[in-house]
Design an enzyme around this catalytic site. Structure first.
Site, mmCIF file in Angstrom:
data_model
loop_
_atom_site.group_PDB
_atom_site.id
_atom_site.type_symbol
_atom_site.label_atom_id
_atom_site.label_comp_id
_atom_site.label_asym_id
_atom_site.label_seq_id
_atom_site.Cartn_x
_atom_site.Cartn_y
_atom_site.Cartn_z
ATOM 1 C CB CYS A 2 17.601 45.690 22.001
ATOM 2 S SG CYS A 2 16.224 44.659 21.532
ATOM 3 N NE ARG A 27 20.426 48.347 26.549
ATOM 4 C CZ ARG A 27 19.942 49.368 27.223
ATOM 5 N NH1 ARG A 27 20.573 49.790 28.300
ATOM 6 N NH2 ARG A 27 18.851 49.969 26.847
ATOM 7 C CD1 TRP A 75 14.781 40.298 26.861
ATOM 8 C CD2 TRP A 75 13.073 41.492 26.029
ATOM 9 N NE1 TRP A 75 13.675 40.045 27.624
ATOM 10 C CE2 TRP A 75 12.610 40.757 27.137
ATOM 11 C CE3 TRP A 75 12.176 42.302 25.355
ATOM 12 C CZ2 TRP A 75 11.304 40.818 27.583
ATOM 13 C CZ3 TRP A 75 10.860 42.364 25.796
ATOM 14 C CH2 TRP A 75 10.438 41.622 26.904
ATOM 15 C CG ASN A 99 16.513 49.277 22.304
ATOM 16 O OD1 ASN A 99 15.594 48.532 22.628
ATOM 17 N ND2 ASN A 99 17.140 50.039 23.177
ATOM 18 N N GLY A 100 13.572 48.906 20.565
ATOM 19 C CA GLY A 100 12.277 49.545 20.787
ATOM 20 C C GLY A 100 11.191 48.830 20.014
ATOM 21 C CD GLU A 482 14.364 43.158 45.681
ATOM 22 O OE1 GLU A 482 13.318 43.260 45.022
ATOM 23 O OE2 GLU A 482 15.479 43.185 45.151
ATOM 24 C CE LYS A 486 16.763 40.656 42.938
ATOM 25 N NZ LYS A 486 16.154 41.915 43.022
ATOM 26 C CD GLU A 489 14.951 39.238 39.582
ATOM 27 O OE1 GLU A 489 14.696 39.744 38.486
ATOM 28 O OE2 GLU A 489 15.303 39.903 40.569
ATOM 29 C CG HIS A 505 -6.581 38.131 57.374
ATOM 30 N ND1 HIS A 505 -7.744 38.226 58.117
ATOM 31 C CD2 HIS A 505 -5.660 38.864 58.048
ATOM 32 C CE1 HIS A 505 -7.540 38.999 59.160
ATOM 33 N NE2 HIS A 505 -6.274 39.391 59.137
ATOM 34 C CE LYS A 607 20.586 46.098 35.941
ATOM 35 N NZ LYS A 607 20.163 45.523 37.210
HETATM 36 C C1 F6R Z 1 14.527 42.835 39.660
HETATM 37 C C2 F6R Z 1 14.765 43.974 38.793
HETATM 38 C C3 F6R Z 1 13.583 44.650 38.187
HETATM 39 C C4 F6R Z 1 13.825 46.175 38.142
HETATM 40 C C5 F6R Z 1 12.680 46.862 37.390
HETATM 41 C C6 F6R Z 1 12.872 48.360 37.348
HETATM 42 O O1 F6R Z 1 15.722 42.329 40.164
HETATM 43 O O2 F6R Z 1 15.873 44.334 38.546
HETATM 44 O O3 F6R Z 1 12.408 44.356 38.861
HETATM 45 O O4 F6R Z 1 13.929 46.653 39.434
HETATM 46 O O5 F6R Z 1 12.633 46.376 36.074
HETATM 47 O O6 F6R Z 1 14.064 48.712 36.737
HETATM 48 P P1 F6R Z 1 14.682 50.138 36.897
HETATM 49 O O7 F6R Z 1 15.078 50.309 38.312
HETATM 50 O O8 F6R Z 1 15.859 50.155 35.973
HETATM 51 O O9 F6R Z 1 13.611 51.118 36.495
#
Ligand code: F6R
Length: 612
Positions: A2, A27, A75, A99-100, A482, A486, A489, A505, A607
């Site tokens: 949010c 967000r 969100w 927000n929250g 990672e 990527k 997501e 294994h 985010k």
């Molecule tokens: C993936 C991604 C998330 C963040 C995770 C932690 O691309 O962006 O997995 O890395 O939510 O977020 P931060 O770094 O903001 O604590």
């Protein structure tokens, strides 16, 4: 999760608020709304879907002119993303955005319903609007009524409210959820982060935990939730509007991938003193204490957690102190062994991730020292840590972390080398040699970005794949994780990362001509690591799978078995993740684009994950 904006001043509030919401859309983006006060009335528009839909509604049915407004991009947590569940929630004279999560909302709702309140949404947030309307009805001022409301709330909140009877005030409060104040000339702003008002002012003020702010055109009065005076700190934002714009790129994510040479260079900038020693100015923990610690625990989520996995290899190798890495959401629930001799390192781009924040609180309760590696100035995580290393990457707006990851890696390497320096585990010339290699990394990342064509072609070829495996060993393993994250997501393709040595294994049962496999190959070094990974590639190729190999350009052994060979610049093993991840970021961005997805705002994601 949010985004929230508030404004009071001479400009058209609806325009300022919508412009701010657009910058906060990363967000949360499942519904949005705006409310203004005009002629003693609250007027609002809200819509499910992205802000573009809200903007269409506001063009079709404009809001009246006003210099006072609030807005929200959501969100969803409680209640589906419908028009009714969108914020603001308006009850009588008041409009509220939140927000929250209000954890005691059910009890509060029951009481309000018993008193005759009628709810228009399924959200937890609406209780705050009803409570505020009820308090105002007692004759209290907006600020006083708002203070009484927030004292009744449990959980996490940034709450912002306006009152149709008071066109001179916006009030807001925060607990476990972000809120910054923007300070203009005769105008004031509120937002979840500074990007919402960076177009108008770069002067800002952090709001601390459990603080309440009353905003008028001329300034802000900050107090604790109970009314006690509060200390605040102002800061100047060191980036401008251009950093928060796409600048000709199709996606923020692509722009941020291409910003990595500069972002990594900025993380490394100014870290050496005139004796050639590493100096971490923001690390306010004495060398004596750092010499005494006997364990390091790294705690983070998602991509930041993978950066932590890489850091473990570097720290244990350079510092010779045991280093554990743990997903933050698991940390405090398993009663971890943490004491005053433990250094807890948290990694977070946003600095607001609730799981990481809760892990910090748990660690500090056990009297451990906490160092945060963070990108966001003044966010909750650095505020609640004993020390911080800022990554200085500039705003990361694409939901998928890219420059966040590489700058976190750079900061972890710096921390590892600093610890090795203060604990005397490496000679100065050894540290200088690694630092010199680190300083060259931005140039090597740039070289990779300059020859991205083969990765883009590979994305075209593989755009219909239903599933992809990623393998790596040593620090290549977190890179594989990672790379898989990527792809999941952004492209919504099933992807998994494994340590290459684990293949036999179990996962090898999946290998067939229908399952492409990416393998990150470490550089040749003194140990057998490289050759073992090359053997793994041979095993996969023998079973007919397409193998995409990422390896040093001169690595003919690895090239021999590759269906597709992606050349990496020559690096040492420990620093290779800084380059190996670049093609995987580009690949995921491109394949998601080809599949027609919104790369910057992938489905269901946000985010900044400010709920546990
Ligand atoms: C993936 C991604 C998330 C963040 C995770 C932690 O691309 O962006 O997995 O890395 O939510 O977020 P931060 O770094 O903001 O604590």
């Amino acid at each position: 999760m949010c985004g929230i904006v508030g404004y009071i001043g001479p400009r058209a509030a609806d325009e300022v608020v919508v412009a701010g919401l657009r910058r906060l859309e990363y967000r949360g983006y499942d519904s949005a709304g705006v409310a203004v006060v005009h002629d003693g009335e609250v007027t609002w528009r809200k819509r499910s879907g992205k802000i573009a839909r809200l903007a269409e509604t506001m063009t079709a049915v404009p809001l009246p002119s006003s210099g006072l407004g609030i807005g929200h991009t959501r969100w969803a947590t409680h209640g589906a993303p419908t028009d009714a569940n969108s914020h603001p929630h308006v009850v009588g004279r008041v409009a509220v955005v939140h927000n929250g999560i209000i954890e005691n909302h059910e009890q509060l709702r029951e009481n309000l319903v018993a008193e005759g309140a009628e709810f228009a949404s399924e959200t937890d947030s609406e209780v705050a609007a009803h409570l505020l309307a009820r308090e105002l009805a007692t004759g209290a001022t907006l600020t006083e009524a708002f203070r009484r409301v927030v004292q009744q709330l449990e959980g996490a909140f940034t709450l912002v409210a306006i009152d149709s009877n008071d066109a001179d005030r916006v009030v807001a409060a925060r607990r476990n959820s972000p809120l910054v104040v923007g300070i203009g000339e005769g105008e004031m702003f509120l937002a979840s982060d500074v990007s919402a008002f960076i177009e108008y002012t770069r002067e800002a003020m952090e709001l601390g935990q459990d603080q309440l702010v009353e905003l008028t055109r001329d300034g802000a009065v900050v107090t604790q939730l109970d009314g006690a005076p509060a200390e605040t700190s102002r800061f100047h934002v060191d980036w401008d509007l251009s950093a928060a714009q796409k600048q000709g790129y199709d996606w923020f994510m692509r722009k941020e991938i291409f910003e990595q040479p500069k972002a990594v260079a900025d993380t490394l900038l100014g870290r050496l003193n005139n004796r050639g020693e590493i100096q971490l100015d923001e690390l306010r923990i004495s060398p004596e204490l750092l010499r005494r610690i006997n364990k390091i625990v790294i705690v983070a989520c998602g991509t930041a957690y993978y950066a932590g996995l890489v850091a473990k290899y570097a720290i244990e190798h350079w510092v010779r102190v045991p280093c554990e890495v743990e997903v933050a959401s698991e940390f405090r629930y398993r009663d971890p062994i943490v004491d005053p001799m433990t250094l807890v390192v948290t990694i977070s781009q946003s600095g607001e991730t609730a799981d990481t924040l809760m892990a910090i609180r748990h660690a500090r309760e056990q009297h451990a020292k906490v160092v945060a590696i963070c990108n966001t100035n003044g966010a909750s995580i650095p505020r609640e840590s004993d020390a911080v290393i800022y990554t200085h990457a500039g705003p990361e707006i694409g939901v998928a972390s890219t420059k966040g990851f590489t700058t976190q890696l750079a900061a972890c390497y710096l921390l590892g080398l600093y610890l090795a320096q203060v604990r005397g585990m490496k000679y100065g010339d050894e540290i200088a040699a690694i630092l010199a290699e680190l300083q060259r990394m931005p140039e090597l990342i740039q070289q990779l970005l300059d020859r991205q064509q083969n990765v883009l072609e590979l994305a075209v070829e593989m755009q219909a794949e239903p599933s992809v495996l990623f393998l790596g060993r040593h620090v290549g393993f977190p890179v594989a994780l990672e790379g898989a994250l990527k792809l999941k997501e952004l492209a919504y393709i099933h992807a998994e990362g494994f340590p290459a040595g684990e293949l036999k294994h179990g996962p090898i049962a999946l290998i067939s001509q229908d399952l492409p496999v990416f393998v990150v190959v470490p550089p040749k070094s003194r140990d057998q690591l490289h050759d073992k990974v090359v053997s793994n590639i041979a095993e996969i190729a023998a079973r007919g799978a397409k193998v995409v190999v990422l390896a040093d350009a001169a690595d003919e052994q690895a090239r021999k078995h590759a269906s597709v060979f992606i050349e990496l610049p020559t690096t040492s093993t420990l620093l290779q993740p800084l380059v190996a991840i670049i093609p995987l970021q580009l690949f995921a961005c491109e394949i998601a684009t080809l599949r027609g997805h919104d790369v910057d705002q992938p489905r269901n994601l946000a985010k900044s994950v400010t709920v546990e």
